[in-house]
Design a protein around this motif. Structure first.
Motif, PDB file in Angstrom:
ATOM      1  N   GLY A 117      -2.130   1.718   2.171  1.00 28.53           N
ATOM      2  CA  GLY A 117      -2.202   2.305   3.507  1.00 28.53           C
ATOM      3  C   GLY A 117      -1.623   1.454   4.617  1.00 28.53           C
ATOM      4  O   GLY A 117      -1.738   1.788   5.782  1.00 28.53           O
ATOM      5  N   ASP A 118      -0.988   0.346   4.324  1.00 30.70           N
ATOM      6  CA  ASP A 118      -0.420  -0.522   5.346  1.00 30.70           C
ATOM      7  C   ASP A 118       1.087  -0.647   5.192  1.00 30.70           C
ATOM      8  O   ASP A 118       1.696  -1.637   5.606  1.00 30.70           O
ATOM      9  CB  ASP A 118      -1.066  -1.912   5.280  1.00 30.70           C
ATOM     10  N   THR A 120       2.419  -0.805   2.285  1.00 31.16           N
ATOM     11  CA  THR A 120       2.583  -1.321   0.928  1.00 31.16           C
ATOM     12  C   THR A 120       2.697  -0.152  -0.041  1.00 31.16           C
ATOM     13  O   THR A 120       1.930   0.808   0.056  1.00 31.16           O
ATOM     14  CB  THR A 120       1.385  -2.196   0.544  1.00 31.16           C
ATOM     15  N   ASP A 228       3.925   7.425   0.192  1.00 30.44           N
ATOM     16  CA  ASP A 228       2.806   7.578   1.125  1.00 30.44           C
ATOM     17  C   ASP A 228       1.850   8.711   0.760  1.00 30.44           C
ATOM     18  O   ASP A 228       1.061   9.161   1.585  1.00 30.44           O
ATOM     19  CB  ASP A 228       3.336   7.817   2.540  1.00 30.44           C
TER      20      ASP A 228
END
Length: 365
Positions: A117-118, A120, A228
């Motif tokens: 969620g960042d 990555t 994502d």
């Protein structure tokens, strides 16, 4: 002694029939041995050869109606390998044929996807559990199914696809399911659905659309992953359900998670460890999100004495059709479009024994 890599075939042909024919010629022995292994498995479950022949022919008709180019590829595999087309149809429909015989079993696969969620990329890993007598059926295959689309898939000799990644950065994990709506009215094989998703989808929504367009006779869950997004698509003749990540974590064993489809669950706790494995997976998000693929694979190292046989070993006192083993450990890197395949279960994973296939049609050791 080092662990041998899973065999790998690279296709350069762009035409479906020519690609299949070249694969059939190059992998002739493996395809013959794999069909013989499945013929023995089908017979052990009470299926007469003429039932297998009829199911294989029915599968070919369904594939021809839903994905004509894959029917052409299968025809090419048959020509190249020297096997009858219905036998290649039966290989691709092995899940449907076993469902027609109402087969259940102890083993099968465990899958995990962590979405940090960042920015990555997702971190994925699964075991591929199957009968130990079919351990030599494994094949990695890289191909270009259409101009500009590249695919790397882990599959079995003669089967058009299973787990994999494409050059759009979409990956597919694969676990079998069993539902009361499964039937002997052979539909589009779930392995063919997985391959077409890899060939055509660029988003999870594309994969959902393709999955919903197939008439099915057996159940499976495709865990579809992009940079994502991730979703488990629970496929069954009763319908297709979508299971979303919770707090960036998505896991699946071999039972339905969707509440409606779960009402038709055919797998029971007395014959399968799926419920134990599902619970075990959900408690290990941190370890399963490790950045290193070997470390992530080792996070799946749980045996029956540890509380859940995620890493399965065959019980040799059982007959072959009742023995299950984690034959491979697999991870997908959707950012780099790479498929990592290791022969053997998580407890056998070592740093230097990964086969890495790129959707760019190259191999990285």
């Amino acid at each position: 002694m080092s662990t041998p890599l899973v065999p790998h075939h690279v296709s350069s042909e762009t035409g479906a029939r020519a690609r299949g024919r070249a694969l059939g010629e190059a992998c002739r022995d493996g395809i013959h041995e794999t069909f013989a292994g499945y013929a023995s498995l089908f017979a052990a479950h009470g299926l007469h050869p003429h039932h297998v022949r009829d199911h294989g022919r029915a599968a070919l008709a369904e594939i021809g109606g839903w994905a004509p180019y894959l029917a052409e590829e299968i025809a090419g595999i048959a020509e190249g390998s020297g096997l009858s087309a219905w036998k290649i149809g039966a290989l691709n429909a092995r899940t449907e044929i076993l469902a027609a015989a109402a087969v259940t079993g102890e083993g099968e696969c465990s899958t995990s996807v962590v979405l940090p969620g960042d920015g990555t990329p997702p971190r994925t890993v699964q075991t591929w559990d199957w009968h130990d007598v079919l351990r030599d059926a494994m094949l990695a295959w890289t191909l270009e199914p259409s101009p500009g689309r590249r695919v790397a898939t882990f599959t079995e000799y003669g089967v058009v696809g299973k787990i994999g990644v494409n050059d759009a950065g979409l990956g597919v994990h694969f676990n079998v399911l069993r539902h009361r709506s499964d039937s002997a009215d052979i539909g589009v094989p779930v392995h063919v659905v997985a391959r077409r998703v890899l060939d055509e989808a660029t988003t999870v929504e594309d994969a959902v659309r393709l999955a919903r367009s197939a008439r099915l006779s057996a159940s499976t869950v495709l865990t579809v992953v992009t940079h994502d997004d991730a979703r488990c698509l629970e496929l069954s003749p009763a319908g297709v359900a979508e299971v979303h990540p919770e707090d960036g974590f998505l896991t699946h064993a071999n039972h339905f998670l969707d509440p409606e489809l779960a009402k038709g669950e055919r797998t029971t706790a007395d014959v399968s460890s799926t419920f134990e494995r599902g619970t075990w997976l959900r408690e290990r998000a941190a370890a399963l999100g490790a950045g290193d693929v070997t470390e992530r694979a080792h996070a799946l190292c749980s045996h029956r004495e540890d509380g859940a046989p995620v890493c399965a070993h065959a019980e040799q006192t059982l007959p072959p059709h009742q023995r299950w083993e984690s034959l491979a450990t697999i991870s997908i890197d959707v950012a780099d479009r790479r498929l990592h395949v290791h022969r053997g279960g998580p407890c056998r994973v070592s740093e230097g024994a990964w086969l890495t296939c790129s959707a760019g049609l190259t191999v990285v050791r």
